[in-house]
Design an enzyme around this catalytic site. Structure first.
Site, short mmCIF file in Angstrom:
data_model
loop_
_atom_site.label_atom_id
_atom_site.label_comp_id
_atom_site.label_asym_id
_atom_site.label_seq_id
_atom_site.Cartn_x
_atom_site.Cartn_y
_atom_site.Cartn_z
N ASP A 1 30.70 36.12 0.16
CA ASP A 1 31.67 36.95 0.88
C ASP A 1 31.24 38.40 0.81
OD1 ASP A 1 33.60 35.43 2.11
OD2 ASP A 1 34.72 35.11 0.27
N PHE B 1 49.29 38.47 8.52
CA PHE B 1 47.94 38.08 8.93
C PHE B 1 47.71 36.61 8.60
CE2 PHE B 1 43.55 37.24 7.82
CZ PHE B 1 42.85 37.80 8.87
N ALA C 1 44.42 33.43 9.01
CA ALA C 1 43.00 33.24 9.31
C ALA C 1 42.79 32.84 10.76
CB ALA C 1 42.42 32.18 8.38
N ARG D 1 44.10 36.28 12.95
CA ARG D 1 43.27 37.39 12.52
C ARG D 1 43.86 38.74 12.95
NH1 ARG D 1 37.62 37.10 14.23
NH2 ARG D 1 37.24 38.38 12.42
N MET D 2 45.19 38.82 12.91
CA MET D 2 45.87 40.09 13.15
C MET D 2 47.24 40.04 12.49
SD MET D 2 46.73 39.81 17.23
CE MET D 2 47.69 38.44 17.88
N SER D 3 47.82 41.22 12.28
CA SER D 3 49.16 41.32 11.72
C SER D 3 49.87 42.45 12.44
CB SER D 3 49.09 41.60 10.21
OG SER D 3 48.45 42.84 9.97
N ASP E 1 38.29 32.26 -2.56
CA ASP E 1 39.53 32.45 -3.32
C ASP E 1 40.79 32.07 -2.55
OD1 ASP E 1 39.58 34.46 -1.48
OD2 ASP E 1 39.77 36.11 -2.91
#
Length: 569
Positions: free
Chosen positions: A194, A264, A266, A269-271, A405
């Site tokens: 990552d 948000f 996955a 991919r925005m909030s 994680d």
């Protein structure tokens, strides 16, 4: 409690290992190791022959046979000692922890409340279901689950890491959950890492607001701050702070605004936030573009150019939109860790390919990948893309290691050959991985690979030395031992051993002594240097292959000379 570092030969461990080595001379213990059982049986037989010769029941040299039987017993004893010493070292730390438990006391609560009356009881008396109160400076009396509160805990006695870690309610930890995980790490040839926290410092901060044409910077900052009010990530908090610093926009409360926070995911991919009739979102470029187009809007060309400029500088662009109108770009800047490029260069020498995984767009990913020195990258990564990439490498016959994680990392962690989950991560990630890093440091994956490589090198080096050693021993003693029966073999007796008896006895003594000399190497491990597979093979063949051939010739000859001088053969 501090962790006591064990010396290679701790006196207490040596005494215990010697005691255990004698106990292991029993037939039942020897039967577990077929190779040593054969040597043990030979020792018994040689001892019986010696006794028979001493009592005159059979003819022969009782001295020679007795010395042979003695060194055969030494061989068994030394092998037992090596095994017992290794076992003792691995148990020593656990025993020290048990000793702490015997002397430690615990505050056992009479009721499940932190203010309940407590009784001081020995830690050994604690049972499942007991609730214990631990205060600053106390020893954690036993294994358990934190049900309330939190603390900075020194776990060095368990993990070996000197830095304290935070333990709090809802947390948990494990260690290696797959028995062959570390060994498998030695064969890994692809590392998926990552970007955030592994390659970069992981503290991305908002550094600039770049408005779209026709939008002033304050309007963009206000919308960005509103979209980040309930965003508890470091990036989200930095956006709120930057808007406050630049334009004195005070932080507002989502509940008092009667707004709805959109978290948000996955997938999206925005909030953002829904407030009154306003729908404000911030997120990755591709996600916002899809959002704008699905709402009948158009993604401006000038914003595309701003996104590209931010990405080329190695920063992460976030786009802010209200409804279908794009307001501008937020630049998030992260810093590549010092020395990481050199570490990747070492991995490259070892034949390991490094792949950076990031949710950033391709331009940002390419800039950071070039700065960090990774071999490849996966940009705009989704859980499905990670899983597909791992399967692709595995289909090519490669072994893949990765860290993760989050719950969205779980499928990829389960698919990877070596999967290190972060202790700070979700339970799903920890269950999917076969190792859990207690310090939640993704860079540890590189250390795991180093340890795995060292384990394989140590095993390979000892095996190479052993095979070469056996070949040399037999080449040395067979001509001398059978020269009387087959005179032609004298041509092969290049060492000029004194007699057949001397040749046999020298080989037996050497075989026993070499076990002792190899114990430190087996316990400490072969020193590991980042090299390619071919260079590593050449190095091992020169050191341990050639060494395994030369050492027996020298050792057996020296012992033969000493035996001749002492008139023992």
């Amino acid at each position: 409690m501090s962790r006591k570092q064990l010396a290679l030969f701790e006196p207490v461990l040596l005494v215990q290992a010697l005691t255990d080595a004698v106990k292991k001379l029993s037939p039942r213990a020897q039967w577990r190791n077929p190779v040593m059982f054969v040597v043990w049986a030979g020792s018994v037989l040689a001892t019986l022959l010696t006794l028979a010769m001493v009592t005159g029941q059979i003819a022969g040299s009782a001295l020679f046979t007795g010395v042979i039987s003695l060194w055969l017993w030494f061989t068994v004893l030394f092998a037992n000692f090596a095994e017992a010493l290794a076992e003792g070292r691995s148990k020593a730390q656990a025993n020290s922890l048990k000793g702490v438990k015997k002397t430690a006391f615990a505050r056992r609560l009479r009721a499940p409340r932190h203010d309940a009356q407590a009784d001081n009881v020995p830690a050994a008396e604690l049972r499942k279901g007991d609730i214990v109160l631990v205060k600053a400076g106390d020893i954690i009396p036993c294994d358990g689950e934190v049900i309330e509160g939190g603390a900075s805990v020194d776990e060095s006695a368990i993990t070996g890491e000197s830095a304290p870690v935070i333990r709090e309610s809802g947390g948990d930890f494990a260690s290696v959950t797959g028995g062959r995980a570390v060994e498998a790490a030695g064969d890994v040839d692809v590392l998926l890492l990552d970007k955030t926290g592994t390659i970069t410092l992981g503290n991305r901060q908002a550094s600039d607001f770049i408005p779209a044409r026709g939008v002033d910077e304050r309007t963009l900052a206000d919308a960005a701050q509103l979209a980040s009010l309930a965003d508890e990530t470091p990036e989200g908090r930095s956006i709120v702070i930057l808007a406050k610093q630049r334009f004195n926009l005070r932080e507002r409360d989502v509940q008092s605004l009667h707004a709805t926070f959109v978290p948000f995911t996955a997938q999206s991919r925005m909030s953002g936030i829904n407030i009154d009739n306003r729908m404000i979102r911030k997120g990755s470029v591709d996600a916002i573009r899809r959002h704008v187009e699905s709402n009948g809007g158009h993604f401006p060309a000038d914003v595309e150019q701003n996104v590209e400029n931010v990405a080329r500088l190695g920063a992460t662009p976030l786009v802010v939109v209200e409804g279908a109108r794009v307001l501008g770009v937020i630049a998030l800047k992260d810093i590549v860790k010092g020395g990481i490029k050199e570490r990747f260069a070492q991995l490259r020498k070892m034949g390991i390919k490094t792949v950076m995984i990031t949710g950033d767009n391709r331009l940002t990913a390419a800039a950071i990948a070039a700065e960090a020195g990774v071999d490849d990258f996966l940009a705009e990564a989704t859980p499905e893309a990670k899983l597909a990439l791992i399967r692709q490498y595995q289909a090519e016959g490669r072994l893949v290691a990765m860290t993760g994680d989050g719950t969205n990392d779980a499928p990829a962690l389960a698919q990877a050959d070596v999967a290190v989950a972060m202790n700070s991560g979700t339970q799903a990630a920890k269950e999917a991985g076969n190792m859990v890093d207690l310090d939640s440091n993704p860079t540890k994956l590189i250390e795991v690979v180093h340890i795995g490589k060292q384990m394989l090198m140590t095993r390979g080096s000892l095996t190479t030395f052993s095979i070469a050693n056996d070949v040399a021993k037999y080449f040395a003693i067979i001509p001398a031992a059978f020269a009387a029966t087959y005179p032609q073999l004298n041509a092969l007796n290049v060492m000029g051993l004194h007699s057949p008896n001397s040749a046999i006895l020298s080989a037996v003594i050497f075989n026993a002594l070499i076990i002792i000399f190899l114990i430190p190497l087996a316990l400490k491990g072969v020193s590991y240097k980042p090299l390619s597979a071919s260079a590593m093979l050449r190095r091992n063949l020169w050191i341990y292959g050639l060494g395994g051939l030369v050492v027996p010739f020298i050792g057996i000859k020296v012992i033969d000379v000493l035996l001749t001088l002492l008139d023992l053969a």
